[in-house]
Write a protein that holds these residues in place. Structure first.
Motif, short mmCIF file in Angstrom:
data_model
loop_
_atom_site.label_atom_id
_atom_site.label_comp_id
_atom_site.label_asym_id
_atom_site.label_seq_id
_atom_site.Cartn_x
_atom_site.Cartn_y
_atom_site.Cartn_z
N LEU A 6 -19.59 -10.43 6.14
CA LEU A 6 -20.66 -10.06 7.06
C LEU A 6 -20.42 -8.63 7.53
O LEU A 6 -19.39 -8.33 8.15
CB LEU A 6 -20.68 -11.01 8.25
CG LEU A 6 -21.80 -10.82 9.26
CD1 LEU A 6 -23.16 -11.05 8.62
CD2 LEU A 6 -21.60 -11.75 10.46
N ILE A 7 -21.37 -7.76 7.25
CA ILE A 7 -21.27 -6.33 7.58
C ILE A 7 -22.27 -6.00 8.68
O ILE A 7 -23.49 -6.12 8.48
CB ILE A 7 -21.54 -5.45 6.35
CG1 ILE A 7 -20.66 -5.87 5.16
CG2 ILE A 7 -21.33 -3.98 6.71
CD1 ILE A 7 -19.18 -5.76 5.38
N GLY A 8 -21.78 -5.63 9.84
CA GLY A 8 -22.65 -5.23 10.93
C GLY A 8 -23.04 -3.77 10.80
O GLY A 8 -22.20 -2.91 10.49
N VAL A 9 -24.31 -3.48 11.02
CA VAL A 9 -24.83 -2.11 10.93
C VAL A 9 -25.48 -1.74 12.26
O VAL A 9 -26.36 -2.46 12.74
CB VAL A 9 -25.86 -1.97 9.79
CG1 VAL A 9 -26.25 -0.50 9.61
CG2 VAL A 9 -25.34 -2.56 8.49
N SER A 10 -25.06 -0.65 12.86
CA SER A 10 -25.67 -0.21 14.11
C SER A 10 -27.11 0.25 13.87
O SER A 10 -27.49 0.59 12.75
CB SER A 10 -24.84 0.91 14.75
OG SER A 10 -24.89 2.09 13.97
N THR A 11 -27.91 0.25 14.92
CA THR A 11 -29.34 0.51 14.77
C THR A 11 -29.81 1.66 15.66
O THR A 11 -29.14 2.05 16.61
CB THR A 11 -30.19 -0.72 15.12
OG1 THR A 11 -30.24 -0.85 16.55
CG2 THR A 11 -29.65 -1.98 14.49
N TYR A 12 -30.99 2.13 15.34
CA TYR A 12 -31.71 3.04 16.22
C TYR A 12 -32.25 2.24 17.41
O TYR A 12 -32.40 1.01 17.36
CB TYR A 12 -32.90 3.67 15.50
CG TYR A 12 -32.56 4.67 14.43
CD1 TYR A 12 -32.86 6.02 14.60
CD2 TYR A 12 -31.96 4.27 13.22
CE1 TYR A 12 -32.58 6.95 13.61
CE2 TYR A 12 -31.66 5.20 12.24
CZ TYR A 12 -31.98 6.54 12.43
OH TYR A 12 -31.69 7.45 11.46
N LEU A 13 -32.57 2.96 18.47
CA LEU A 13 -33.29 2.40 19.61
C LEU A 13 -34.40 3.38 19.95
O LEU A 13 -34.14 4.48 20.43
CB LEU A 13 -32.35 2.20 20.81
CG LEU A 13 -32.94 1.49 22.02
CD1 LEU A 13 -33.34 0.05 21.68
CD2 LEU A 13 -31.94 1.49 23.17
N LEU A 29 -33.91 -0.16 11.89
CA LEU A 29 -32.98 0.37 10.91
C LEU A 29 -33.74 0.61 9.61
O LEU A 29 -34.45 -0.28 9.14
CB LEU A 29 -31.87 -0.65 10.67
CG LEU A 29 -30.66 -0.22 9.88
CD1 LEU A 29 -29.88 0.87 10.61
CD2 LEU A 29 -29.76 -1.42 9.61
N PRO A 30 -33.64 1.80 9.02
CA PRO A 30 -34.25 1.99 7.70
C PRO A 30 -33.73 0.94 6.71
O PRO A 30 -32.54 0.61 6.70
CB PRO A 30 -33.79 3.40 7.31
CG PRO A 30 -33.60 4.10 8.61
CD PRO A 30 -33.05 3.04 9.54
N ALA A 31 -34.63 0.42 5.90
CA ALA A 31 -34.28 -0.70 5.02
C ALA A 31 -33.19 -0.34 4.01
O ALA A 31 -32.54 -1.23 3.46
CB ALA A 31 -35.53 -1.19 4.29
N GLY A 32 -32.99 0.95 3.75
CA GLY A 32 -31.96 1.35 2.81
C GLY A 32 -30.57 0.88 3.19
O GLY A 32 -29.74 0.60 2.32
#
Length: 229
Positions: A6-13, A29-32
């Motif tokens: 499981l890889i967590g990816v930080s996001t924009y707000l 988050l951009p889908a890329g």
């Protein structure tokens, strides 16, 4: 059955995001990014900004961490005056992502910083940033590309030993390296394009470019492999 890490990816707000009939604040988050995690063999989950004191609990539930690209890091975070060419601050992201990085480093959770994420990794370890440089973004909203040269003997060079053209879009870069970090790739103009902890310092790598905007999965595959262990 293979268990995918499981890889967590930080996001924009962001505020005022519109989709369908709605215009609302959004963590996005951009889908890329999730696609790259999936292509590399991981399961992606989003980590929107939260209270920094909750970062350790979040990192404890994931196998690997990606700090995504995005707005400029607030120069106050590395003790500098704001340049007129530095973008608006993103205080919620700065606080949350610095806390995530701190928790990942403290626990040995594999960490990949992308663009802003690489810059934040450097700042988290006491480094500073160049607030503006030219030649690393071709046009507003368009990814360009330029070659990067790996530094022999580094983790990045083990992944990509050859000169590689990478998708790029940035105007800030590493200035003084943070404590313990090594440069592991450079652009032709000398800009540090990748940083990492030494082999015995845990799995932490930052890249200045945007692998989620290209087809080379090697960097993300390396993170997923480290997270699997």
């Amino acid at each position: 059955m293979t268990v995918r890490p499981l890889i967590g990816v930080s996001t924009y707000l962001e505020s005022g995001v519109r989709w369908g009939v709605w215009e609302l604040p959004a963590a996005l988050l951009p889908a890329g990014y999730p696609r790259l995690v999936q292509q590399a063999g991981g399961l992606a989950c989003m980590l929107p900004p939260d209270a920094p004191e909750r970062a350790a609990a979040a990192v404890a539930r994931i196998d690997g961490l990606v700090i995504a690209g995005g707005p400029d890091v607030d120069p106050a975070r590395y003790g500098a005056a704001r340049s007129p060419r530095t973008g608006p601050p993103a205080p919620e992201r700065d606080a949350w992502e610095l806390a995530l990085i701190g928790a990942a480093l403290a626990t040995g959770t594999p960490l990949l910083g992308i663009c802003r994420g690489m810059q934040l990794l450097n700042v988290a370890l006491g480094g500073t940033l160049v607030q503006h440089l030219d030649g690393h973004a071709e046009a507003v909203g368009v990814f360009g590309g330029h070659p990067v040269n790996p530094v022999p003997g580094t983790r990045y060079a083990a992944l990509a030993p050859e000169k590689t053209t990478v998708p790029t879009y940035h105007h800030q870069a590493v200035d003084r390296l943070g404590e313990g970090l090594l440069p592991s790739a450079h652009a032709a103009d000398g800009t540090v394009e990748a940083i990492e902890l030494p082999w015995d310092g845990g799995w932490a790598l930052g890249v200045q470019w945007h692998p989620e905007a290209g087809e080379d999965t090697r960097v993300m595959r390396a993170l997923v492999a480290a997270a699997s262990r």
